[in-house]
Motif scaffolding. Structure first.
Motif, PDB file in Angstrom:
ATOM      1  N   ASP A 207      -9.979   4.190  18.145  1.00 39.79           N
ATOM      2  CA  ASP A 207      -9.215   2.973  18.378  1.00 39.79           C
ATOM      3  C   ASP A 207      -8.294   2.774  17.177  1.00 39.79           C
ATOM      4  O   ASP A 207      -8.726   2.368  16.102  1.00 39.79           O
ATOM      5  CB  ASP A 207     -10.173   1.787  18.524  1.00 39.79           C
ATOM      6  N   GLY A 208      -7.033   3.109  17.346  1.00 40.29           N
ATOM      7  CA  GLY A 208      -6.095   3.027  16.232  1.00 40.29           C
ATOM      8  C   GLY A 208      -6.483   3.969  15.107  1.00 40.29           C
ATOM      9  O   GLY A 208      -6.785   5.143  15.337  1.00 40.29           O
ATOM     10  N   PHE A 209      -6.529   3.449  13.894  1.00 39.54           N
ATOM     11  CA  PHE A 209      -6.863   4.259  12.717  1.00 39.54           C
ATOM     12  C   PHE A 209      -8.326   4.089  12.300  1.00 39.54           C
ATOM     13  O   PHE A 209      -8.713   4.511  11.217  1.00 39.54           O
ATOM     14  CB  PHE A 209      -5.964   3.860  11.541  1.00 39.54           C
ATOM     15  N   ALA A 210      -9.144   3.476  13.170  1.00 36.36           N
ATOM     16  CA  ALA A 210     -10.481   3.054  12.754  1.00 36.36           C
ATOM     17  C   ALA A 210     -11.475   4.198  12.580  1.00 36.36           C
ATOM     18  O   ALA A 210     -12.419   4.081  11.811  1.00 36.36           O
ATOM     19  CB  ALA A 210     -11.038   2.042  13.761  1.00 36.36           C
ATOM     20  N   ILE A 227       2.920   4.434  22.436  1.00 33.91           N
ATOM     21  CA  ILE A 227       1.993   3.484  23.065  1.00 33.91           C
ATOM     22  C   ILE A 227       2.789   2.281  23.589  1.00 33.91           C
ATOM     23  O   ILE A 227       3.539   2.436  24.534  1.00 33.91           O
ATOM     24  CB  ILE A 227       0.837   3.108  22.108  1.00 33.91           C
ATOM     25  N   LEU A 228       2.667   1.110  22.980  1.00 37.09           N
ATOM     26  CA  LEU A 228       3.418  -0.071  23.396  1.00 37.09           C
ATOM     27  C   LEU A 228       3.881  -0.824  22.150  1.00 37.09           C
ATOM     28  O   LEU A 228       3.281  -0.709  21.073  1.00 37.09           O
ATOM     29  CB  LEU A 228       2.553  -0.989  24.262  1.00 37.09           C
ATOM     30  N   HIS A 234       1.403  -4.554  15.533  1.00 35.10           N
ATOM     31  CA  HIS A 234       0.110  -4.924  14.936  1.00 35.10           C
ATOM     32  C   HIS A 234      -0.383  -3.859  13.955  1.00 35.10           C
ATOM     33  O   HIS A 234      -0.991  -4.182  12.928  1.00 35.10           O
ATOM     34  CB  HIS A 234      -0.910  -5.135  16.059  1.00 35.10           C
ATOM     35  N   LEU A 235      -0.110  -2.595  14.254  1.00 43.31           N
ATOM     36  CA  LEU A 235      -0.623  -1.483  13.448  1.00 43.31           C
ATOM     37  C   LEU A 235       0.282  -1.096  12.274  1.00 43.31           C
ATOM     38  O   LEU A 235      -0.061  -0.189  11.515  1.00 43.31           O
ATOM     39  CB  LEU A 235      -0.836  -0.250  14.337  1.00 43.31           C
TER      40      LEU A 235
END
Length: 292
Positions: A207-210, A227-228, A234-235
């Motif tokens: 999930d993202g950079f997690a 992506i969007l 947000h990222l």
């Protein structure tokens, strides 16, 4: 006969409903979909494609499985029986972007001797290469790799792994391809193997950079994320933390009307705009992290 049942609501509720539907209908193998309807308002549609015998109405089953309220409006759409996969494949033509040709198995003979083949079948994961966002990213990858040959590459939100496969085929780059959807990760891994680049591309759920594996490989010299716009904005701080100095970043899944907001978010994180490539209503951005 198959029926599409759907409900629209706020993102958090829709994602919770999607997870609940997945748990209930997993054994049935019912296809599910989560689609952004209005990004500005945060409205998302969750849908399930359920088999129905003799016109059975499974609306209440859908409502219960999704954890929705009695007064939530559920949409219902009857779908005619059709070999959807055959129909999609018949309509998909080879797409050329940079040196790449993205095609299905039925079009292998249309790849030129000096072109790089990426064979992707229409399937469960997003990204056959025919969407404008994918084509824009492919062209940018071609240009960046030819000029700079980055070392560590991250394909964030890989979908069917088209972009990861492109980077690997172009210069045998080591690529980490991630997606939050486990179905997409499985499809991506299969496509990587089918295209003969399993030595260069690793696919994982993240999930993202997690994920620890994502953080462990940082910093990256090239990050691609189709992506969007909302998640990209947000990222933005996480992109800065994981990008090497002077790293190239390719962002897409962005409507032309959203370009300014995305550029502003990344400018605030020290990324310099290099190029905006527009195809139809979609845009792909090439940014570079500042040296300092």
């Amino acid at each position: 006969m198959q029926t599409r049942y759907f409900w629209r609501g706020r993102r958090a509720e829709a994602e919770a409903a999607y997870a609940a539907l997945d748990a209930v209908f997993e054994e049935e193998g019912a296809p599910l979909a989560l689609t952004e309807i209005d990004e500005a308002a945060g409205i998302v549609e969750v849908a399930a494609y359920l088999a129905a015998e003799d016109g059975d109405d499974r609306t209440e089953e859908f409502r219960t499985a999704a954890g929705l309220r009695p007064d939530d409006e559920i949409g219902r759409e009857e779908l005619a029986d059709r070999d959807w996969m055959a129909a999609v494949l018949a309509e998909l033509k080879p797409v050329r972007a940079g040196r790449f040709v993205v095609h299905g198995a039925h079009d292998r003979d249309k790849v030129g001797a000096h072109e790089l083949s990426i064979e992707i079948e229409a399937g469960l994961a997003f990204g056959t290469g025919h969407h404008a966002t994918t084509a824009g990213c492919l062209a940018m990858i071609d240009e960046i790799v030819r000029l700079r040959r980055p070392g560590r590459v991250l394909d964030l939100g890989t979908g069917s792994a088209v972009l990861a496969i492109a980077a690997a085929k172009l210069a045998r780059l080591q690529v980490l391809a991630t997606d939050v959807d486990p179905v997409a990760v499985a499809v991506a891994a299969a496509n990587v193997r089918a295209n003969g680049v399993a030595r260069f591309v690793e696919t994982i759920r993240a999930d993202g950079f997690a994920a620890p594996a994502v953080r462990r490989r940082a910093p990256y010299e090239l990050i691609v994320a189709n992506i969007l716009a909302g998640p990209l904005i947000h990222l933005a701080p996480a992109f800065r933390r994981h990008a090497a100095r002077r790293a190239d970043v390719i962002l897409s899944g962005i409507l032309v009307s959203q370009v300014a907001a995305v550029r502003a978010a990344y400018r605030a994180q020290g990324f310099v705009h290099r190029e905006t490539r527009v195809i139809g209503e979609w845009a792909a951005l090439h940014l570079r992290r500042a040296a300092a």
